[in-house]
Design a protein around this motif. Structure first.
Motif, PDB file in Angstrom:
ATOM      1  N   GLY A  31       0.822  -1.333  -0.115  1.00  0.00           N
ATOM      2  CA  GLY A  31       0.227   0.220   0.168  1.00  0.00           C
ATOM      3  C   GLY A  31       0.726   1.360  -0.001  1.00  0.00           C
ATOM      4  N   PHE A  32       2.133   1.461  -0.149  1.00  0.00           N
ATOM      5  CA  PHE A  32       2.885   2.241  -0.310  1.00  0.00           C
ATOM      6  C   PHE A  32       3.129   2.854  -1.696  1.00  0.00           C
ATOM      7  CE2 PHE A  32       4.125   0.105   3.659  1.00  0.00           C
ATOM      8  CZ  PHE A  32       4.029   1.368   4.489  1.00  0.00           C
ATOM      9  N   ALA A  33       2.350   3.860  -1.929  1.00  0.00           N
ATOM     10  CA  ALA A  33       2.506   4.426  -3.391  1.00  0.00           C
ATOM     11  C   ALA A  33       3.909   4.832  -3.793  1.00  0.00           C
ATOM     12  CB  ALA A  33       1.710   5.610  -3.198  1.00  0.00           C
ATOM     13  N   PRO A  34       4.220   4.226  -5.066  1.00  0.00           N
ATOM     14  CA  PRO A  34       5.693   4.742  -5.640  1.00  0.00           C
ATOM     15  C   PRO A  34       5.845   6.260  -5.724  1.00  0.00           C
ATOM     16  CG  PRO A  34       4.504   3.186  -6.968  1.00  0.00           C
ATOM     17  CD  PRO A  34       3.345   3.695  -5.954  1.00  0.00           C
ATOM     18  N   GLU A  35       7.166   6.597  -5.451  1.00  0.00           N
ATOM     19  CA  GLU A  35       7.334   8.137  -5.557  1.00  0.00           C
ATOM     20  C   GLU A  35       7.103   8.382  -7.222  1.00  0.00           C
ATOM     21  OE1 GLU A  35       8.165  11.591  -5.199  1.00  0.00           O
ATOM     22  OE2 GLU A  35       8.560  10.427  -3.334  1.00  0.00           O
ATOM     23  N   THR A  36       6.662   9.709  -7.504  1.00  0.00           N
ATOM     24  CA  THR A  36       6.413   9.958  -8.573  1.00  0.00           C
ATOM     25  C   THR A  36       7.454  10.742  -9.281  1.00  0.00           C
ATOM     26  OG1 THR A  36       5.444  11.998  -8.023  1.00  0.00           O
ATOM     27  CG2 THR A  36       3.889  10.305  -8.442  1.00  0.00           C
ATOM     28  N   ARG A  37       8.365  11.504  -8.442  1.00  0.00           N
ATOM     29  CA  ARG A  37       9.655  12.020  -8.825  1.00  0.00           C
ATOM     30  C   ARG A  37      10.611  11.013  -9.053  1.00  0.00           C
ATOM     31  NH1 ARG A  37       9.660  16.004  -3.817  1.00  0.00           N
ATOM     32  NH2 ARG A  37       9.342  13.959  -2.842  1.00  0.00           N
ATOM     33  N   PRO A  38      11.565  11.515 -10.064  1.00  0.00           N
ATOM     34  CA  PRO A  38      12.852  10.332 -10.300  1.00  0.00           C
ATOM     35  C   PRO A  38      13.698  10.499  -9.027  1.00  0.00           C
ATOM     36  CG  PRO A  38      12.820  12.152 -11.907  1.00  0.00           C
ATOM     37  CD  PRO A  38      11.455  12.434 -10.973  1.00  0.00           C
ATOM     38  N   PHE A  39      14.204   9.354  -8.803  1.00  0.00           N
ATOM     39  CA  PHE A  39      15.000   9.037  -7.532  1.00  0.00           C
ATOM     40  C   PHE A  39      16.231   9.810  -7.914  1.00  0.00           C
ATOM     41  CE2 PHE A  39      18.358   6.841  -5.057  1.00  0.00           C
ATOM     42  CZ  PHE A  39      17.822   7.199  -3.753  1.00  0.00           C
ATOM     43  N   THR A  40      16.994  10.649  -6.737  1.00  0.00           N
ATOM     44  CA  THR A  40      18.113  11.290  -6.910  1.00  0.00           C
ATOM     45  C   THR A  40      18.677  10.996  -5.352  1.00  0.00           C
ATOM     46  OG1 THR A  40      17.302  13.119  -8.363  1.00  0.00           O
ATOM     47  CG2 THR A  40      19.607  13.665  -7.327  1.00  0.00           C
ATOM     48  N   GLY A  41      19.702  10.005  -5.512  1.00  0.00           N
ATOM     49  CA  GLY A  41      20.338   9.931  -4.413  1.00  0.00           C
ATOM     50  C   GLY A  41      21.143  11.028  -3.760  1.00  0.00           C
ATOM     51  N   HIS A  42      20.892  11.205  -2.490  1.00  0.00           N
ATOM     52  CA  HIS A  42      21.467  12.536  -1.978  1.00  0.00           C
ATOM     53  C   HIS A  42      21.509  12.376  -0.396  1.00  0.00           C
ATOM     54  CE1 HIS A  42      17.323  13.582  -1.491  1.00  0.00           C
ATOM     55  NE2 HIS A  42      17.761  14.423  -0.611  1.00  0.00           N
ATOM     56  N   VAL A  43      22.225  13.315   0.395  1.00  0.00           N
ATOM     57  CA  VAL A  43      22.412  13.518   1.637  1.00  0.00           C
ATOM     58  C   VAL A  43      21.842  14.850   1.842  1.00  0.00           C
ATOM     59  CG1 VAL A  43      23.824  13.572   4.055  1.00  0.00           C
ATOM     60  CG2 VAL A  43      24.253  11.722   2.128  1.00  0.00           C
ATOM     61  N   THR A  44      20.734  15.059   2.524  1.00  0.00           N
ATOM     62  CA  THR A  44      20.359  16.239   2.912  1.00  0.00           C
ATOM     63  C   THR A  44      21.133  17.160   4.002  1.00  0.00           C
ATOM     64  OG1 THR A  44      17.836  15.941   2.413  1.00  0.00           O
ATOM     65  CG2 THR A  44      18.294  17.440   3.799  1.00  0.00           C
ATOM     66  N   LEU A  45      21.737  18.271   3.647  1.00  0.00           N
ATOM     67  CA  LEU A  45      22.540  18.798   4.515  1.00  0.00           C
ATOM     68  C   LEU A  45      21.822  19.983   5.100  1.00  0.00           C
ATOM     69  CD1 LEU A  45      25.243  19.205   2.266  1.00  0.00           C
ATOM     70  CD2 LEU A  45      25.243  17.549   3.886  1.00  0.00           C
ATOM     71  N   ALA A  46      20.604  20.619   4.607  1.00  0.00           N
ATOM     72  CA  ALA A  46      19.954  21.727   5.253  1.00  0.00           C
ATOM     73  C   ALA A  46      18.671  21.752   4.420  1.00  0.00           C
ATOM     74  CB  ALA A  46      20.797  22.930   5.299  1.00  0.00           C
ATOM     75  N   ARG A  47      17.587  22.331   5.290  1.00  0.00           N
ATOM     76  CA  ARG A  47      16.518  22.508   4.683  1.00  0.00           C
ATOM     77  C   ARG A  47      16.396  24.248   4.927  1.00  0.00           C
ATOM     78  NH1 ARG A  47      15.965  17.865   7.179  1.00  0.00           N
ATOM     79  NH2 ARG A  47      15.276  16.302   6.037  1.00  0.00           N
ATOM     80  N   ILE A  48      16.151  24.824   3.759  1.00  0.00           N
ATOM     81  CA  ILE A  48      16.103  26.308   3.848  1.00  0.00           C
ATOM     82  C   ILE A  48      14.745  26.725   3.991  1.00  0.00           C
ATOM     83  CG2 ILE A  48      16.924  28.211   2.495  1.00  0.00           C
ATOM     84  CD1 ILE A  48      18.768  26.146   1.061  1.00  0.00           C
ATOM     85  N   LYS A  49      14.485  27.379   4.929  1.00  0.00           N
ATOM     86  CA  LYS A  49      13.161  27.807   5.437  1.00  0.00           C
ATOM     87  C   LYS A  49      12.792  29.173   4.552  1.00  0.00           C
ATOM     88  CE  LYS A  49      12.937  24.564   8.591  1.00  0.00           C
ATOM     89  NZ  LYS A  49      12.254  23.403   8.233  1.00  0.00           N
ATOM     90  N   ASP A  50      13.712  29.938   4.482  1.00  0.00           N
ATOM     91  CA  ASP A  50      13.597  31.400   3.601  1.00  0.00           C
ATOM     92  C   ASP A  50      15.015  31.853   3.364  1.00  0.00           C
ATOM     93  OD1 ASP A  50      12.268  33.856   3.161  1.00  0.00           O
ATOM     94  OD2 ASP A  50      12.861  34.611   5.004  1.00  0.00           O
ATOM     95  N   ALA A  51      15.245  31.816   1.945  1.00  0.00           N
ATOM     96  CA  ALA A  51      16.516  32.021   1.369  1.00  0.00           C
ATOM     97  C   ALA A  51      16.580  33.681   1.386  1.00  0.00           C
ATOM     98  CB  ALA A  51      16.466  31.539  -0.077  1.00  0.00           C
ATOM     99  N   ALA A  52      17.575  34.041   2.054  1.00  0.00           N
ATOM    100  CA  ALA A  52      18.021  35.693   2.031  1.00  0.00           C
ATOM    101  C   ALA A  52      18.739  35.865   0.643  1.00  0.00           C
ATOM    102  CB  ALA A  52      18.754  36.038   3.060  1.00  0.00           C
ATOM    103  N   PRO A  53      17.997  36.962  -0.025  1.00  0.00           N
ATOM    104  CA  PRO A  53      18.676  37.589  -1.288  1.00  0.00           C
ATOM    105  C   PRO A  53      20.253  37.752  -0.986  1.00  0.00           C
ATOM    106  CG  PRO A  53      16.789  38.695  -0.562  1.00  0.00           C
ATOM    107  CD  PRO A  53      17.058  37.697   0.485  1.00  0.00           C
ATOM    108  N   GLY A  54      20.874  37.160  -2.059  1.00  0.00           N
ATOM    109  CA  GLY A  54      22.298  37.539  -2.008  1.00  0.00           C
ATOM    110  C   GLY A  54      23.274  36.541  -1.372  1.00  0.00           C
TER     111      GLY A  54
END
Length: 186
Positions: free
Chosen positions: A115-138
Motif C-alpha cells: 500500500g505504499f505508493a511509488p514516488e512520482t519524482r525520479p530518484f536522486t540519491g543524496h544526503v540532505t545537509l540543510a532545509r532552507i526555510k527562507d532564502a535571503a537574497p544575495g
C-alpha cells in the motif's frame, strides 16, 4: 510510527561535511535548519506514519529484497528544486549512483503491494545537509555548494539499509534504527 528506509553514511564523512556546513551557517542570513551530522543518511523511501501492526509486513518485504552491496562515491552538491529557489541543500554521488537508484527502485517495488505508493519524482540519491526555510537574497549558496563539493570524501561501501523510526521532538528529530538489512556480497 513514522518510518523511512535509508542507507547510513560513515560518521567521519558526516562530521567532515558538518564542519563545512557550520562554517557556511555563520556566513548566511537565510533561515536554515541544518541537519546534525549524526542524522545524515541517504533516504531510499519515506514511509510516513505506519500502524505498528504493519511493521512485520514491511520487515518481511525488506528481508526478501535481494540487492547487491556496492561502493558509493560522494560527488557534487546542489539544491532542490534549484539553485535559484533553494529549499534543500544536498550532497550528491557519482560512482555507485546507478546502483543506489536500483536499490531504491527495488524497494519501491517491494513495498507497493503493502500500500505504499511509488514516488512520482525520479530518484536522486543524496544526503540532505540543510532545509532552507527562507532564502535571503544575495546569500552565497553556490559558494557553499562548491565548498562541499570540493571536499575529498572517500568512497564507502553500501552493505546494508536500515528501517528507521523518526521520533519528532522539540529539539528536532531523532532516528532510532528498527532493523538493519544486509545487502548481498558478490
Amino acid at each position: 510510527m513514522r518510518l523511512f528506509v535509508g542507507v547510513p553514511i560513515p560518521q567521519a564523512m558526516a562530521e567532515a561535511v558538518g564542519e563545512v556546513c557550520q562554517t557556511w551557517a555563520r556566513k548566511l542570513r537565510s533561515r536554515v535548519a541544518w541537519v546534525r551530522p549524526a542524522l545524515m543518511h541517504v533516504t531510499l523511501k519515506f514511509l510516513g506514519e505506519v500502524p505498528p501492526a504493519q511493521v512485520p509486513a514491511i520487515q518481511s518485504a525488506l528481508e526478501a529484497l535481494a540487492a547487491p552491496a556496492f561502493s558509493l562515491a560522494p560527488q557534487g552538491a546542489g539544491f532542490f528544486p534549484s539553485a535559484a529557489r533553494p529549499r534543500v541543500f544536498w550532497l550528491g554521488f557519482g560512482e555507485g549512483a546507478p546502483e543506489l537508484r536500483n536499490l531504491a527502485q527495488g524497494l519501491e517495488a517491494a513495498l507497493e503491494p503493502l500500500g505504499f505508493a511509488p514516488e512520482t519524482r525520479p530518484f536522486t540519491g543524496h544526503v540532505t545537509l540543510a532545509r532552507i526555510k527562507d532564502a535571503a537574497p544575495g546569500d552565497p549558496w553556490l559558494q557553499a555548494a562548491q565548498a562541499v563539493a570540493a571536499l575529498q570524501l572517500p568512497v564507502f561501501a553500501v552493505d546494508r539499509m536500515v528501517l528507521w523510526q523518526s521520533i519528532l521532538g522539540p529539539q528536532g528529530p531523532r532516528y532510532q534504527p528498527v532493523r538493519e538489512y544486509l545487502l548481498s556480497r558478490g
